[in-house]
Design a protein around this motif. Structure first.
Motif, PDB file in Angstrom:
ATOM      1  N   GLN A   1      51.336  -8.104  87.553  1.00  0.00           N
ATOM      2  CA  GLN A   1      52.591  -7.930  86.821  1.00  0.00           C
ATOM      3  C   GLN A   1      52.810  -6.469  86.476  1.00  0.00           C
ATOM      4  O   GLN A   1      53.933  -5.965  86.547  1.00  0.00           O
ATOM      5  CB  GLN A   1      52.581  -8.780  85.554  1.00  0.00           C
ATOM      6  CG  GLN A   1      53.908  -8.819  84.810  1.00  0.00           C
ATOM      7  CD  GLN A   1      54.992  -9.556  85.576  1.00  0.00           C
ATOM      8  OE1 GLN A   1      54.698 -10.420  86.400  1.00  0.00           O
ATOM      9  NE2 GLN A   1      56.241  -9.217  85.314  1.00  0.00           N
TER      10      GLN A   1
ATOM     11  N   TYR B   1      54.018  -4.708  89.489  1.00  0.00           N
ATOM     12  CA  TYR B   1      55.393  -5.105  89.797  1.00  0.00           C
ATOM     13  C   TYR B   1      56.385  -4.433  88.840  1.00  0.00           C
ATOM     14  O   TYR B   1      57.428  -3.931  89.257  1.00  0.00           O
ATOM     15  CB  TYR B   1      55.508  -6.619  89.716  1.00  0.00           C
ATOM     16  CG  TYR B   1      56.920  -7.136  89.841  1.00  0.00           C
ATOM     17  CD1 TYR B   1      57.629  -6.993  91.026  1.00  0.00           C
ATOM     18  CD2 TYR B   1      57.540  -7.784  88.768  1.00  0.00           C
ATOM     19  CE1 TYR B   1      58.932  -7.469  91.145  1.00  0.00           C
ATOM     20  CE2 TYR B   1      58.829  -8.257  88.877  1.00  0.00           C
ATOM     21  CZ  TYR B   1      59.526  -8.094  90.059  1.00  0.00           C
ATOM     22  OH  TYR B   1      60.808  -8.555  90.173  1.00  0.00           O
ATOM     23  N   GLN B   2      56.046  -4.424  87.527  1.00  0.00           N
ATOM     24  CA  GLN B   2      56.956  -3.845  86.542  1.00  0.00           C
ATOM     25  C   GLN B   2      56.944  -2.320  86.554  1.00  0.00           C
ATOM     26  O   GLN B   2      57.980  -1.687  86.297  1.00  0.00           O
ATOM     27  CB  GLN B   2      56.582  -4.329  85.133  1.00  0.00           C
ATOM     28  CG  GLN B   2      56.861  -5.780  84.883  1.00  0.00           C
ATOM     29  CD  GLN B   2      56.509  -6.235  83.478  1.00  0.00           C
ATOM     30  OE1 GLN B   2      56.356  -7.421  83.213  1.00  0.00           O
ATOM     31  NE2 GLN B   2      56.359  -5.310  82.550  1.00  0.00           N
TER      32      GLN B   2
ATOM     33  N   MET C   1      52.338 -14.705  92.226  1.00  0.00           N
ATOM     34  CA  MET C   1      52.854 -13.469  92.813  1.00  0.00           C
ATOM     35  C   MET C   1      53.200 -13.654  94.279  1.00  0.00           C
ATOM     36  O   MET C   1      53.638 -12.715  94.929  1.00  0.00           O
ATOM     37  CB  MET C   1      51.805 -12.361  92.683  1.00  0.00           C
ATOM     38  CG  MET C   1      50.598 -12.523  93.592  1.00  0.00           C
ATOM     39  SD  MET C   1      49.761 -10.961  94.037  1.00  0.00           S
ATOM     40  CE  MET C   1      50.875 -10.306  95.279  1.00  0.00           C
TER      41      MET C   1
ATOM     42  N   ASP D   1      55.583 -14.990  95.927  1.00  0.00           N
ATOM     43  CA  ASP D   1      56.939 -14.688  96.375  1.00  0.00           C
ATOM     44  C   ASP D   1      57.246 -13.197  96.339  1.00  0.00           C
ATOM     45  O   ASP D   1      58.241 -12.748  96.895  1.00  0.00           O
ATOM     46  CB  ASP D   1      57.970 -15.456  95.541  1.00  0.00           C
ATOM     47  CG  ASP D   1      57.906 -15.132  94.055  1.00  0.00           C
ATOM     48  OD1 ASP D   1      56.867 -14.599  93.606  1.00  0.00           O
ATOM     49  OD2 ASP D   1      58.877 -15.422  93.336  1.00  0.00           O
ATOM     50  N   ARG D   2      56.372 -12.400  95.684  1.00  0.00           N
ATOM     51  CA  ARG D   2      56.591 -10.958  95.613  1.00  0.00           C
ATOM     52  C   ARG D   2      55.501 -10.177  96.327  1.00  0.00           C
ATOM     53  O   ARG D   2      55.442  -8.952  96.235  1.00  0.00           O
ATOM     54  CB  ARG D   2      56.665 -10.505  94.144  1.00  0.00           C
ATOM     55  CG  ARG D   2      57.919 -10.976  93.435  1.00  0.00           C
ATOM     56  CD  ARG D   2      57.826 -10.724  91.951  1.00  0.00           C
ATOM     57  NE  ARG D   2      56.899 -11.665  91.316  1.00  0.00           N
ATOM     58  CZ  ARG D   2      56.588 -11.642  90.023  1.00  0.00           C
ATOM     59  NH1 ARG D   2      57.101 -10.725  89.239  1.00  0.00           N
ATOM     60  NH2 ARG D   2      55.761 -12.527  89.523  1.00  0.00           N
TER      61      ARG D   2
ATOM     62  N   TYR E   1      55.117  -9.390  99.294  1.00  0.00           N
ATOM     63  CA  TYR E   1      55.573  -8.455 100.316  1.00  0.00           C
ATOM     64  C   TYR E   1      55.727  -7.040  99.763  1.00  0.00           C
ATOM     65  O   TYR E   1      55.704  -6.061 100.509  1.00  0.00           O
ATOM     66  CB  TYR E   1      56.897  -8.931 100.928  1.00  0.00           C
ATOM     67  CG  TYR E   1      58.080  -8.893  99.988  1.00  0.00           C
ATOM     68  CD1 TYR E   1      58.907  -7.774  99.920  1.00  0.00           C
ATOM     69  CD2 TYR E   1      58.381  -9.977  99.175  1.00  0.00           C
ATOM     70  CE1 TYR E   1      59.998  -7.743  99.071  1.00  0.00           C
ATOM     71  CE2 TYR E   1      59.460  -9.958  98.320  1.00  0.00           C
ATOM     72  CZ  TYR E   1      60.271  -8.842  98.257  1.00  0.00           C
ATOM     73  OH  TYR E   1      61.343  -8.812  97.411  1.00  0.00           O
ATOM     74  N   LEU E   2      55.855  -6.905  98.450  1.00  0.00           N
ATOM     75  CA  LEU E   2      55.983  -5.580  97.854  1.00  0.00           C
ATOM     76  C   LEU E   2      54.694  -4.776  97.983  1.00  0.00           C
ATOM     77  O   LEU E   2      54.702  -3.559  97.801  1.00  0.00           O
ATOM     78  CB  LEU E   2      56.383  -5.699  96.381  1.00  0.00           C
ATOM     79  CG  LEU E   2      57.772  -6.307  96.127  1.00  0.00           C
ATOM     80  CD1 LEU E   2      57.988  -6.544  94.645  1.00  0.00           C
ATOM     81  CD2 LEU E   2      58.865  -5.398  96.678  1.00  0.00           C
ATOM     82  N   THR E   3      53.576  -5.437  98.304  1.00  0.00           N
ATOM     83  CA  THR E   3      52.320  -4.715  98.484  1.00  0.00           C
ATOM     84  C   THR E   3      52.326  -3.892  99.770  1.00  0.00           C
ATOM     85  O   THR E   3      51.382  -3.135 100.012  1.00  0.00           O
ATOM     86  CB  THR E   3      51.115  -5.678  98.517  1.00  0.00           C
ATOM     87  OG1 THR E   3      51.273  -6.608  99.588  1.00  0.00           O
ATOM     88  CG2 THR E   3      50.983  -6.423  97.205  1.00  0.00           C
TER      89      THR E   3
ATOM     90  N   TRP F   1      61.706   1.067  97.432  1.00  0.00           N
ATOM     91  CA  TRP F   1      61.562  -0.159  96.636  1.00  0.00           C
ATOM     92  C   TRP F   1      62.833  -0.997  96.720  1.00  0.00           C
ATOM     93  O   TRP F   1      62.794  -2.202  96.875  1.00  0.00           O
ATOM     94  CB  TRP F   1      61.243   0.221  95.189  1.00  0.00           C
ATOM     95  CG  TRP F   1      60.645  -0.871  94.364  1.00  0.00           C
ATOM     96  CD1 TRP F   1      61.283  -1.664  93.445  1.00  0.00           C
ATOM     97  CD2 TRP F   1      59.271  -1.307  94.346  1.00  0.00           C
ATOM     98  NE1 TRP F   1      60.399  -2.536  92.873  1.00  0.00           N
ATOM     99  CE2 TRP F   1      59.172  -2.343  93.395  1.00  0.00           C
ATOM    100  CE3 TRP F   1      58.141  -0.905  95.045  1.00  0.00           C
ATOM    101  CZ2 TRP F   1      57.964  -2.990  93.135  1.00  0.00           C
ATOM    102  CZ3 TRP F   1      56.939  -1.543  94.772  1.00  0.00           C
ATOM    103  CH2 TRP F   1      56.867  -2.574  93.842  1.00  0.00           C
TER     104      TRP F   1
ATOM    105  N   LEU G   1      63.202  -4.819  98.265  1.00  0.00           N
ATOM    106  CA  LEU G   1      63.791  -5.920  97.501  1.00  0.00           C
ATOM    107  C   LEU G   1      64.994  -6.518  98.235  1.00  0.00           C
ATOM    108  O   LEU G   1      65.173  -7.748  98.240  1.00  0.00           O
ATOM    109  CB  LEU G   1      64.215  -5.422  96.110  1.00  0.00           C
ATOM    110  CG  LEU G   1      63.070  -5.102  95.143  1.00  0.00           C
ATOM    111  CD1 LEU G   1      63.608  -4.368  93.913  1.00  0.00           C
ATOM    112  CD2 LEU G   1      62.364  -6.381  94.708  1.00  0.00           C
TER     113      LEU G   1
ATOM    114  N   GLY H   1      63.583  -8.385 101.454  1.00  0.00           N
ATOM    115  CA  GLY H   1      62.669  -9.498 101.214  1.00  0.00           C
ATOM    116  C   GLY H   1      61.482  -9.434 102.157  1.00  0.00           C
ATOM    117  O   GLY H   1      61.271  -8.449 102.873  1.00  0.00           O
TER     118      GLY H   1
END
Length: 327
Positions: free
Chosen positions: A111, A114-115, A217, A219-220, A222-224, A296, A300, A303
């Motif tokens: 988190q 992510y934040q 995490m 669903d998120r 892919y941000l890695t 970023w 987003l 996706g």
């Protein structure tokens, strides 16, 4: 195994938003923020912290509601903890960190990344929550009505001493599924404080119900693509199954996955030398993430990409050093 720090690891305190936060800070070099798991505190890192401090600036806090940090009636959500870590680092004058989280602390680490991607150089997740629904029934029981009262009776002095002795005796038998009971005994001891029980109940109910973990995490993940990630898991973990590491390998294909044989839910305590070596190798082999708002935003908007697209784009920021069999 070392369980006590030397004088270099003196517990410090700082008050933020009116609540006292306890932490250990030691060493020099790139910053590691070490986040403990549910019902634990900064001492969970003691077997590894001395060696880590030879290479890194190590910051190991007691999360709010744990250890000797304050235990107020407050926000115990995963996002709230991430905010608290941002504020602690700001007060300490630390701009960027590699965030290391164990169990529930792994969820907080995810988190936080992510934040606050602009403050996160890497993620290191040790048997983390948030990668699948399965979790030990003992944690699910905390969500039930009456937990606070029942645990109040179970932690009365005579009952608690017998219970702790039994758990520790079982942990020494070598029987399947008993490896982590010594750690459970320490968590059980912390429940004697009604403020700690209330805080932990709030924490668990925010992330777990009777069906299992409800915060993920996946669903998120892919941000890695924009942030190096290491996942460490013990083969004999009875709290959160090591099969969740497959989820990490599948949803974040660039992640490094290190499976530690003959280790339970606390691989950093079962095999601290190996844990320190893996962390060192990972930090040395990867470049710290550099936050770019435009990239970023693009991630987003687009996706998760298909695996073939990721390979074609060459977006993985690192090469796995220890991959799951068959992953």
């Amino acid at each position: 195994m070392t369980t006590e720090p030397d004088a270099a690891f003196e517990l410090q305190r700082v008050t933020i938003h009116g609540h006292e936060r306890a932490f250990v800070r030691a060493g020099s070099g790139p910053a590691l923020l070490l986040l403990h798991g549910l019902g634990c505190d900064h001492t969970t890192w003691f077997p590894a912290i001395r060696d880590l401090a030879r290479h890194f600036t190590v910051i190991a806090p007691d999360l709010l509601g744990h250890g000797v940090s304050a235990k107020p009636r407050a926000d115990y959500s995963v996002g709230g903890y991430a905010n608290g870590m941002r504020d602690l680092l700001t007060v300490l004058g630390v701009d960027k960190v590699t965030v290391v989280g164990h169990s529930f602390g792994g969820g907080v680490a995810m988190q936080f990344a992510y934040q606050f991607p602009e403050r996160t150089e890497r993620m290191i997740l040790v048997a983390p929550g948030g990668l699948g629904p399965e979790v030990t029934p003992l944690i699910r029981l905390i969500t039930l009505p009456g937990f606070h009262q029942a645990m109040g009776l179970a932690t009365l002095p005579g009952v608690r001493h017998v219970g702790k002795a039994g758990l520790r005796a079982l942990s020494r038998t070598g029987l399947h599924g008993t490896r982590d009971l010594g750690e459970v005994a320490d968590i059980y001891e912390s429940f004697k404080d009604p403020r700690a029980r209330a805080a932990i109940a709030h924490v668990v109910r925010a992330v777990v119900d009777m069906k299992g973990q409800i915060v993920t995490m996946v669903d998120r993940a892919y941000l890695t693509q924009a942030m190096p990630m290491l996942v460490v898991w013990g083969t004999d973990d009875m709290v959160i199954p090591a099969t969740h590491a497959n989820n990490a390998a599948r949803t974040a294909p660039g992640a490094v996955v290190e499976i530690v044989p003959n280790a339970g839910h606390f691989p950093h305590k079962d095999h601290p030398e190996r844990f320190v070596r893996v962390v060192q190798e990972f930090v040395r082999a990867t470049h710290p993430a550099s936050y770019h708002r435009g990239r970023w935003r693009t991630l987003l908007r687009n996706g998760p990409a298909l695996p073939s697209n990721r390979a074609e784009a060459g977006e993985s920021p690192m090469t796995p050093v220890a991959q799951l069999p068959g992953a």
